[in-house]
Scaffold this motif. Sequence first.
Motif, PDB file in Angstrom:
ATOM      1  N   PRO A 566      37.925 -21.488 -22.863  1.00  0.00           N
ATOM      2  CA  PRO A 566      38.793 -22.250 -23.440  1.00  0.00           C
ATOM      3  C   PRO A 566      40.349 -21.710 -22.975  1.00  0.00           C
ATOM      4  O   PRO A 566      40.238 -20.493 -22.538  1.00  0.00           O
ATOM      5  N   GLY A 567      41.258 -22.511 -22.524  1.00  0.00           N
ATOM      6  CA  GLY A 567      42.535 -22.058 -22.250  1.00  0.00           C
ATOM      7  C   GLY A 567      43.331 -21.044 -22.829  1.00  0.00           C
ATOM      8  O   GLY A 567      44.368 -20.433 -22.691  1.00  0.00           O
ATOM      9  N   SER A 568      42.802 -20.963 -24.375  1.00  0.00           N
ATOM     10  CA  SER A 568      43.717 -20.002 -25.282  1.00  0.00           C
ATOM     11  C   SER A 568      43.006 -18.666 -25.139  1.00  0.00           C
ATOM     12  O   SER A 568      43.663 -17.686 -25.835  1.00  0.00           O
ATOM     13  N   ILE A 569      42.200 -18.212 -23.983  1.00  0.00           N
ATOM     14  CA  ILE A 569      41.779 -17.142 -23.820  1.00  0.00           C
ATOM     15  C   ILE A 569      43.253 -16.144 -23.391  1.00  0.00           C
ATOM     16  O   ILE A 569      43.845 -16.498 -22.426  1.00  0.00           O
ATOM     17  N   PRO A 570      43.394 -15.240 -24.084  1.00  0.00           N
ATOM     18  CA  PRO A 570      44.704 -14.551 -23.679  1.00  0.00           C
ATOM     19  C   PRO A 570      44.686 -13.757 -22.474  1.00  0.00           C
ATOM     20  O   PRO A 570      43.822 -13.493 -22.062  1.00  0.00           O
ATOM     21  N   GLU A 571      45.990 -13.541 -21.718  1.00  0.00           N
ATOM     22  CA  GLU A 571      45.731 -12.777 -20.593  1.00  0.00           C
ATOM     23  C   GLU A 571      45.937 -11.264 -20.854  1.00  0.00           C
ATOM     24  O   GLU A 571      46.678 -10.872 -21.914  1.00  0.00           O
ATOM     25  N   ASN A 572      45.550 -10.657 -20.094  1.00  0.00           N
ATOM     26  CA  ASN A 572      45.459  -8.969 -19.970  1.00  0.00           C
ATOM     27  C   ASN A 572      44.792  -8.318 -21.234  1.00  0.00           C
ATOM     28  O   ASN A 572      45.258  -7.326 -21.637  1.00  0.00           O
ATOM     29  N   LYS A 573      43.973  -9.157 -21.809  1.00  0.00           N
ATOM     30  CA  LYS A 573      43.142  -8.577 -22.874  1.00  0.00           C
ATOM     31  C   LYS A 573      41.662  -8.549 -22.619  1.00  0.00           C
ATOM     32  O   LYS A 573      41.165  -9.396 -21.749  1.00  0.00           O
ATOM     33  N   GLN A 574      41.170  -7.328 -22.827  1.00  0.00           N
ATOM     34  CA  GLN A 574      39.509  -7.285 -22.597  1.00  0.00           C
ATOM     35  C   GLN A 574      38.923  -8.211 -23.669  1.00  0.00           C
ATOM     36  O   GLN A 574      38.854  -8.152 -24.713  1.00  0.00           O
ATOM     37  N   VAL A 575      37.912  -9.065 -22.854  1.00  0.00           N
ATOM     38  CA  VAL A 575      37.358 -10.048 -23.775  1.00  0.00           C
ATOM     39  C   VAL A 575      35.834  -9.936 -23.753  1.00  0.00           C
ATOM     40  O   VAL A 575      35.366  -9.495 -22.566  1.00  0.00           O
ATOM     41  N   ASN A 576      35.240  -9.693 -24.762  1.00  0.00           N
ATOM     42  CA  ASN A 576      33.836  -9.465 -24.898  1.00  0.00           C
ATOM     43  C   ASN A 576      33.101 -10.716 -25.472  1.00  0.00           C
ATOM     44  O   ASN A 576      33.513 -11.547 -26.205  1.00  0.00           O
ATOM     45  N   TRP A 577      32.424 -11.248 -24.326  1.00  0.00           N
ATOM     46  CA  TRP A 577      31.629 -12.648 -24.657  1.00  0.00           C
ATOM     47  C   TRP A 577      29.908 -12.350 -24.946  1.00  0.00           C
ATOM     48  O   TRP A 577      29.447 -11.432 -24.217  1.00  0.00           O
ATOM     49  N   TYR A 578      29.294 -13.091 -25.348  1.00  0.00           N
ATOM     50  CA  TYR A 578      27.870 -12.952 -25.770  1.00  0.00           C
ATOM     51  C   TYR A 578      27.354 -14.389 -26.248  1.00  0.00           C
ATOM     52  O   TYR A 578      28.156 -15.234 -26.377  1.00  0.00           O
ATOM     53  N   ALA A 579      25.972 -14.264 -26.109  1.00  0.00           N
ATOM     54  CA  ALA A 579      25.371 -15.423 -26.650  1.00  0.00           C
ATOM     55  C   ALA A 579      24.395 -15.354 -27.254  1.00  0.00           C
ATOM     56  O   ALA A 579      23.360 -14.124 -27.279  1.00  0.00           O
ATOM     57  N   ARG A 580      23.465 -16.397 -27.910  1.00  0.00           N
ATOM     58  CA  ARG A 580      22.176 -16.095 -28.699  1.00  0.00           C
ATOM     59  C   ARG A 580      21.632 -17.496 -28.415  1.00  0.00           C
ATOM     60  O   ARG A 580      22.210 -18.701 -28.192  1.00  0.00           O
ATOM     61  N   VAL A 581      20.226 -17.810 -28.674  1.00  0.00           N
ATOM     62  CA  VAL A 581      19.557 -18.819 -28.504  1.00  0.00           C
ATOM     63  C   VAL A 581      18.994 -19.331 -29.874  1.00  0.00           C
ATOM     64  O   VAL A 581      18.426 -18.530 -30.512  1.00  0.00           O
ATOM     65  N   TYR A 582      18.914 -20.629 -29.792  1.00  0.00           N
ATOM     66  CA  TYR A 582      18.324 -21.341 -30.954  1.00  0.00           C
ATOM     67  C   TYR A 582      17.152 -22.289 -30.640  1.00  0.00           C
ATOM     68  O   TYR A 582      17.261 -22.978 -29.720  1.00  0.00           O
ATOM     69  N   ASP A 583      15.976 -22.294 -31.563  1.00  0.00           N
ATOM     70  CA  ASP A 583      14.887 -22.989 -31.058  1.00  0.00           C
ATOM     71  C   ASP A 583      14.562 -24.192 -31.783  1.00  0.00           C
ATOM     72  O   ASP A 583      13.462 -24.760 -32.082  1.00  0.00           O
ATOM     73  N   GLY A 584      15.571 -24.621 -32.782  1.00  0.00           N
ATOM     74  CA  GLY A 584      15.275 -25.539 -34.014  1.00  0.00           C
ATOM     75  C   GLY A 584      14.826 -24.971 -35.284  1.00  0.00           C
ATOM     76  O   GLY A 584      15.101 -25.754 -36.347  1.00  0.00           O
ATOM     77  N   ALA A 585      14.410 -23.457 -35.108  1.00  0.00           N
ATOM     78  CA  ALA A 585      13.996 -23.109 -36.608  1.00  0.00           C
ATOM     79  C   ALA A 585      14.908 -21.610 -36.681  1.00  0.00           C
ATOM     80  O   ALA A 585      15.240 -21.431 -37.764  1.00  0.00           O
ATOM     81  N   GLN A 586      14.792 -20.897 -35.461  1.00  0.00           N
ATOM     82  CA  GLN A 586      15.565 -19.528 -35.527  1.00  0.00           C
ATOM     83  C   GLN A 586      16.392 -19.200 -34.333  1.00  0.00           C
ATOM     84  O   GLN A 586      16.296 -19.636 -33.272  1.00  0.00           O
ATOM     85  N   TYR A 587      17.324 -18.418 -34.634  1.00  0.00           N
ATOM     86  CA  TYR A 587      17.913 -17.940 -33.580  1.00  0.00           C
ATOM     87  C   TYR A 587      17.461 -16.771 -33.113  1.00  0.00           C
ATOM     88  O   TYR A 587      16.849 -15.592 -33.989  1.00  0.00           O
ATOM     89  N   SER A 588      17.648 -16.390 -31.767  1.00  0.00           N
ATOM     90  CA  SER A 588      17.250 -14.952 -31.362  1.00  0.00           C
ATOM     91  C   SER A 588      18.289 -13.952 -31.732  1.00  0.00           C
ATOM     92  O   SER A 588      19.512 -14.313 -32.100  1.00  0.00           O
ATOM     93  N   PRO A 589      18.244 -12.658 -31.535  1.00  0.00           N
ATOM     94  CA  PRO A 589      19.336 -11.801 -31.888  1.00  0.00           C
ATOM     95  C   PRO A 589      20.345 -12.064 -30.762  1.00  0.00           C
ATOM     96  O   PRO A 589      20.200 -12.494 -29.667  1.00  0.00           O
ATOM     97  N   TRP A 590      21.789 -11.620 -31.037  1.00  0.00           N
ATOM     98  CA  TRP A 590      22.793 -11.795 -30.057  1.00  0.00           C
ATOM     99  C   TRP A 590      22.500 -10.902 -28.973  1.00  0.00           C
ATOM    100  O   TRP A 590      21.692 -10.019 -29.019  1.00  0.00           O
TER     101      TRP A 590
END
Length: 748
Positions: A566-590
Amino acid sequence: MTGVLLAGAAPIAHADPVAQGETAPQPTGAATPEGAATTEAAQDEAKRTGTPVEVTSLRGEASDVYATADGNLEAREYVRPVRARTGGGWKPVDTGLVKSADGSVAPKVTTVGLEFSGGGNEPLVRMTKAGRELALSWPGELPEPTLDGDTATYENVLPDVDLRMAAQEDGFTQLLVVKSAKAAADADLATVRLKLASEGMDVKETAEGGLEASDKGARAPVFEAPRPMMWDSSQGGVPTRQKATGTRARALRGAAQQRSSDPAAAETGKLAPVGVEVPESGKELVLTPDEDVLKGKDTQYPVFIDPQWYSPRASAWTMASKYWADSPQWKFNGENNAGMGYCNWYYCKPHDTKRLFYRIPVSKFAGKSILSAEFVVRNTWSASCSDRSVELWQTKDISSSTTWNSQNDSGFWKKELSSRSFAHGAEGCAAKDAEFSVKSALQAAADDKASTMTFGLRAGSESDAYGWKRFSDKAFLRVKYNRPPSQLKMSQLRMEYGGVCAKPGSAPRVRTLGKIRAKKVKDPDGDKVSVQFQAKWDAGNGKTGSWKPDRTSAKKSGSDFSVSLPGSIPENKQVNWYARVYDGAQYSPWSYAGDPSACYFIHDTKVPKGPSITSSDYPASDSEDPDDPWYDGVGTYGKFGLNAAEKDVTSYRYGINVNPSAKNKITTSGGAAKTLSVLPAEAGPNFITAQSFDAAGNGSEIHTYEFRVKAGRPDRASWSLEKTRERARQRGRRPRAPRSCTAASRPG
């Protein structure tokens, strides 16, 4: 002996029989006999054939796992072993005894090495496991045994005293049968001394009055024996009841003839523990029978004296008797079935109320999504074919000291899980498995990562004699489950601008907030998957800024996913991004679970814009397009154009499925475009990264170009090599080494 008349009209009650041998249950549907070594292969075969396929690599002595046609897995955890590994392969347990070439007697297939004496002065029993041997010897010469199924009977080891040795799946039972008062008076029965040899083990008494043989090095128990018990053949206390007459009485008396002549422990009027001692030398096992049971005035013969030995397991089973409220009935006292409910029929000695307990391992289900789960136990016998309610509860754990009094403590019976009405095993209604749904309870145990669960069976009414039933010791859990999606690795995550996932110390500076991507997102069961991306940053004043978009739409396992930052990500800040998976019943760990470094970048609008990347040979892929095409191919070169956004660019750096590096450098002047020729070495999604530099060495943001590669011509290299060798032989020259077909590239 007379029958009793019970109030109310009801069908005839049948005599309590001896349970017959049982075999392990088969999976639902006709399973393929050979199975498959891996889960993936079994799932593929199950989907192809529409039948369950065993995952042979997950097979154990008391467990198995099948892939089902719907893409899930179905496991069974048995209370008792159903197979053993012998001769390099698995065979079903078979406790039937046969004579060996050396004259000894042994069961056909058990999970421990077991050998009974063939007579003479050889040890009465040898039991081995993991290189450790326990041997017991009778203090005299043994006669040749008579074999009957799993039991070897040594007649008259003392005058009018028989010795019965019975093979179990994972141990043995030993039963001294004292057949008369004269035999009971023999001085050799006042204290029975067995010679004891325990190679590599220490044998000691336990606090509960049993025995434990522990490995001298590991100190772990190898064999164990619960507190030995002894009992007579008396009836015990019987309430005064109105006698049955006429047809009903005749039917009851006729049914009595079907009953075994030998009562089990807790089904007689006299029951007591046997004293156990292992002298300091460790070379004897001393058993001291209870005098009142052995030769009391009201003792009825035969009298039975019962030590039993097992290899310890996580599973267990026991019975609680209200009549013998302080006496444990661990592992049904060596019997393969036990009663449950209220019994005041003439064949109940004494009249009693009983409850059953089973402990089963459940650790393999930790973190899984439970789709269905049943506790299954065979109802071997019922008082009649008239259905009566049976309750299944989750209880506290059991041990060899569990009794009626201890299970009656407040909170022992935790939660009622299921209640069913049925009757199996009487005349007109054959023995059959009873099944109870335990899905929610098992899911809770899986979420808590519990190692075992203990189930309790009791009659819905403990004052109704028609609710009296017997159940086998061969209970099991049948569980269909879904595995959670695999955790995303850092190597699967990358940025359209910023390259591959980077740790905090090497976080790229990006000018363009493009897409972040997850590559080859898979579910182990082949279910459709979606991805949830998120990001966070330090917003100042102790606050944390975050971005939490909706989960992506679901796609087939193995797909790529992407979302736009998104355009709302601030400038000159260290941004940490991550993801997890969903199979319709459970999430994986992040994706950061277990690795707090995760993926980072810094939004910097002052960093130069990255070069554009184009290719007509391998057009850019669109992971959101389900019809995104694939292009030739492994073994086929493709040209990629690099074009700087600034005129002061003097060089490009690139990477193939990795970030750009100094070793992959193309010089230019004035930011002129350059062409890169790439030979894809990997079928599937690929990517190229590129970065531009000025004369001072200032780098732009990294740009990532995604493209999809067909399998192409994987045998091209070997074919070319053979052709080259053949031509060289014809010309009398040595062939040149072929060009490598791993990620090759050249500037154009």
